[in-house]
Design an enzyme around this catalytic site. Structure first.
Site, PDB file in Angstrom:
ATOM      1  CB  CYS A 122      -0.980  -0.117   1.090  1.00 38.69           C
ATOM      2  SG  CYS A 122      -2.229  -0.909   1.368  1.00 38.69           S
ATOM      3  CB  CYS A 207      -5.823  -5.821  -1.462  1.00 38.31           C
ATOM      4  SG  CYS A 207      -4.480  -6.718  -1.913  1.00 38.31           S
ATOM      5  CB  CYS A 232      -4.554   1.774   2.205  1.00 38.94           C
ATOM      6  SG  CYS A 232      -5.271   3.125   1.914  1.00 38.94           S
TER       7      CYS A 232
END
EC number: 1.8.4.10
Length: 251
Positions: A122, A207, A232
């Site tokens: 991320c 994800c 994230c």
């Protein structure tokens, strides 16, 4: 701007935004001194904001993070939205060297193996591009809502982002998902077809999964992790500096 003055401005702005409708909130921000940037993930909330910006021709930049792992449906929606509202959505991409370093250390899909690896992914695919998008900005507009998750239940209309040195604006903070859907239907706003397939919250394809009946809106994000506050890093206080090295200075 000092921490105290940034927090004071955010509080005053929060009070001014509370009594306005969406168009009024966005117009207020557009009229403030300083650069305002709206970052869109092309989710249903963000499409509502983009439609309002385009329909009212407000001078607010629109940006998106092209992570390299988005659903094809999301990528297609970027151009469709630009055409629908005659606007430019500026794309920000991860750096090639950052991706190569990540893959060398963790593997292409190493984010499944640990929270550390997922945060690192991320970081390079979202947080660093976001820092470039927000460089020099005074106001950052987002699609955060209180109903999205327990972690976002206290979302204000305006808040000081001390790490990035700006004020975050959440014009849909008080909108629930039923109001969002009704507005989208009434205004014929283009949305991601994945919303109709059980994906209320859409991020990168590896994800994100469809949710099951009765699950929270964001249950499909990083579903293999146990932490109920999965994020994230874009919208949590610890985010940038704890997830990627030197992120604070980059922002």
């Amino acid at each position: 701007m000092t921490t105290q003055s940034l927090e004071a401005e955010a509080k005053a702005l929060n009070d001014r935004l509370e009594g306005l409708d969406l168009a009024g909130r966005l117009a207020l921000v557009a009229g403030l001194e300083g650069r305002a940037v709206f970052t869109t993930s092309l989710g249903i909330e963000d499409q509502v904001i983009t439609a309002a910006l385009g329909s009212n021709r407000l001078d607010i930049e629109v940006a998106t993070l092209k992570t390299g792992r988005l659903f094809n449906e999301t990528v297609a929606l970027i151009e469709a939205t630009e055409e629908a509202y005659d606007i430019l959505i500026k794309r920000y991409y991860p750096e090639k060297a950052d991706i190569e370093d990540y893959v060398a250390q963790y593997g292409m899909n190493g984010f499944y193996e640990s929270v550390e690896a997922r945060h690192a992914c991320c970081g390079v695919r979202k947080l660093r591009p976001l820092a470039r998008a927000l460089e020099g900005a005074s106001y950052w507009i987002t699609g955060l809502r209180r109903g999205q998750s327990g972690n976002r239940a206290a979302t204000p209309y305006a808040e000081a982002d001390l790490e990035r040195g700006l004020i975050k604006i959440n014009p849909l903070a008080d909108w629930d998902i039923d109001v969002i859907r009704a507005h989208v239907a009434a205004e014929a706003i283009p949305v991601n077809p994945l919303h109709g397939r059980g994906y209320p919250s859409i991020g990168c394809e590896p994800c994100t999964r469809a949710i099951k009946p009765g699950e929270p809106e964001r249950a499909g994000r990083w579903w293999w992790e146990n932490d109920e506050k999965r994020e994230c890093g874009l919208h949590v206080a610890e985010a940038a500096s704890s997830i990627i090295p030197n992120a604070s200075s980059a922002a």
